[in-house]
Motif scaffolding. Structure first.
Motif, PDB file in Angstrom:
ATOM      1  N   UNK A   1       3.468  -9.298  -1.189  1.00  0.00           N
ATOM      2  CA  UNK A   1       2.807  -8.650  -0.103  1.00  0.00           C
ATOM      3  C   UNK A   1       1.540  -8.018  -0.653  1.00  0.00           C
ATOM      4  N   UNK A   2       0.457  -8.126   0.105  1.00  0.00           N
ATOM      5  CA  UNK A   2      -0.807  -7.487  -0.249  1.00  0.00           C
ATOM      6  C   UNK A   2      -1.226  -6.584   0.899  1.00  0.00           C
ATOM      7  N   UNK A   3      -1.628  -5.374   0.588  1.00  0.00           N
ATOM      8  CA  UNK A   3      -2.147  -4.456   1.608  1.00  0.00           C
ATOM      9  C   UNK A   3      -3.623  -4.781   1.813  1.00  0.00           C
ATOM     10  N   UNK A   4      -3.962  -5.131   3.046  1.00  0.00           N
ATOM     11  CA  UNK A   4      -5.353  -5.466   3.366  1.00  0.00           C
ATOM     12  C   UNK A   4      -6.135  -4.252   3.855  1.00  0.00           C
ATOM     13  N   UNK A   5      -5.480  -3.376   4.613  1.00  0.00           N
ATOM     14  CA  UNK A   5      -6.145  -2.147   5.064  1.00  0.00           C
ATOM     15  C   UNK A   5      -5.097  -1.085   5.362  1.00  0.00           C
ATOM     16  N   UNK A   6      -5.501   0.163   5.294  1.00  0.00           N
ATOM     17  CA  UNK A   6      -4.576   1.267   5.534  1.00  0.00           C
ATOM     18  C   UNK A   6      -3.732   1.555   4.305  1.00  0.00           C
ATOM     19  N   UNK A   7      -2.680   2.335   4.514  1.00  0.00           N
ATOM     20  CA  UNK A   7      -1.770   2.711   3.430  1.00  0.00           C
ATOM     21  C   UNK A   7      -0.332   2.468   3.866  1.00  0.00           C
ATOM     22  N   UNK A   8       0.429   1.808   3.016  1.00  0.00           N
ATOM     23  CA  UNK A   8       1.856   1.599   3.237  1.00  0.00           C
ATOM     24  C   UNK A   8       2.605   2.358   2.156  1.00  0.00           C
ATOM     25  N   UNK A   9       3.491   3.248   2.572  1.00  0.00           N
ATOM     26  CA  UNK A   9       4.369   3.945   1.638  1.00  0.00           C
ATOM     27  C   UNK A   9       5.614   3.081   1.504  1.00  0.00           C
ATOM     28  N   UNK A  26      -5.367  -0.437   0.130  1.00  0.00           N
ATOM     29  CA  UNK A  26      -5.958  -1.778   0.177  1.00  0.00           C
ATOM     30  C   UNK A  26      -6.146  -2.394  -1.211  1.00  0.00           C
ATOM     31  N   UNK A  27      -5.689  -3.645  -1.333  1.00  0.00           N
ATOM     32  CA  UNK A  27      -5.745  -4.369  -2.598  1.00  0.00           C
ATOM     33  C   UNK A  27      -4.473  -4.270  -3.407  1.00  0.00           C
ATOM     34  N   UNK A  28      -3.566  -3.352  -3.025  1.00  0.00           N
ATOM     35  CA  UNK A  28      -2.294  -3.212  -3.740  1.00  0.00           C
ATOM     36  C   UNK A  28      -1.398  -4.402  -3.442  1.00  0.00           C
ATOM     37  N   UNK A  29      -0.571  -4.760  -4.425  1.00  0.00           N
ATOM     38  CA  UNK A  29       0.357  -5.878  -4.300  1.00  0.00           C
ATOM     39  C   UNK A  29       1.763  -5.365  -4.603  1.00  0.00           C
ATOM     40  N   UNK A  49      -0.923  -5.819   6.480  1.00  0.00           N
ATOM     41  CA  UNK A  49      -0.428  -6.416   5.243  1.00  0.00           C
ATOM     42  C   UNK A  49      -0.451  -7.933   5.379  1.00  0.00           C
ATOM     43  N   UNK A  50      -0.462  -8.603   4.255  1.00  0.00           N
ATOM     44  CA  UNK A  50      -0.357 -10.061   4.219  1.00  0.00           C
ATOM     45  C   UNK A  50       0.889 -10.402   3.422  1.00  0.00           C
ATOM     46  N   UNK A  51       1.801 -11.143   4.045  1.00  0.00           N
ATOM     47  CA  UNK A  51       2.996 -11.606   3.351  1.00  0.00           C
ATOM     48  C   UNK A  51       2.741 -13.029   2.885  1.00  0.00           C
ATOM     49  N   UNK A  52       3.075 -13.312   1.645  1.00  0.00           N
ATOM     50  CA  UNK A  52       2.870 -14.655   1.127  1.00  0.00           C
ATOM     51  C   UNK A  52       4.013 -15.001   0.182  1.00  0.00           C
ATOM     52  N   UNK A  53       4.362 -16.258   0.174  1.00  0.00           N
ATOM     53  CA  UNK A  53       5.463 -16.702  -0.676  1.00  0.00           C
ATOM     54  C   UNK A  53       5.972 -18.045  -0.206  1.00  0.00           C
ATOM     55  N   UNK A  54       7.066 -18.452  -0.790  1.00  0.00           N
ATOM     56  CA  UNK A  54       7.693 -19.719  -0.457  1.00  0.00           C
ATOM     57  C   UNK A  54       8.910 -19.452   0.418  1.00  0.00           C
TER      58      UNK A  54
END
Length: 70
Positions: A1-9, A26-29, A49-54
């Motif tokens: 997961x990558x944070x694109x904007x904002x903050x996720x706790x 933003x930019x955290x993985x 957020x952007x979720x990526x994976x298989x």
């Protein structure tokens, strides 16, 4: 997961504990292992957020009452 904007706790475990979260900006993985319980919390700001994976993959709520699909 990558944070694109904002903050996720973000935290790991079956029980939500705000004191155990790490602020992802933003930019955290974050790596999410299959079957590993985790939780997240946002503030009053929009967060993307952007979720990526298989796949295949899905979301299983520990507490079914928290599932917004029902």
């Amino acid at each position: 997961m990558t944070v694109l904007s904002g903050t996720l706790n973000f935290g790991h475990g079956k029980t939500f504990n705000a004191g155990e979260t790490q602020a992802l900006t933003p930019g955290s993985v974050a790596i999410m292992a299959p079957g590993e319980p985790m939780f997240g919390q946002t503030g009053n700001e929009e967060m993307v957020i952007q979720l990526h994976g298989t796949g295949p993959w899905g979301i299983e709520y520990i507490n079914p009452e928290h599932d917004p699909r029902k």
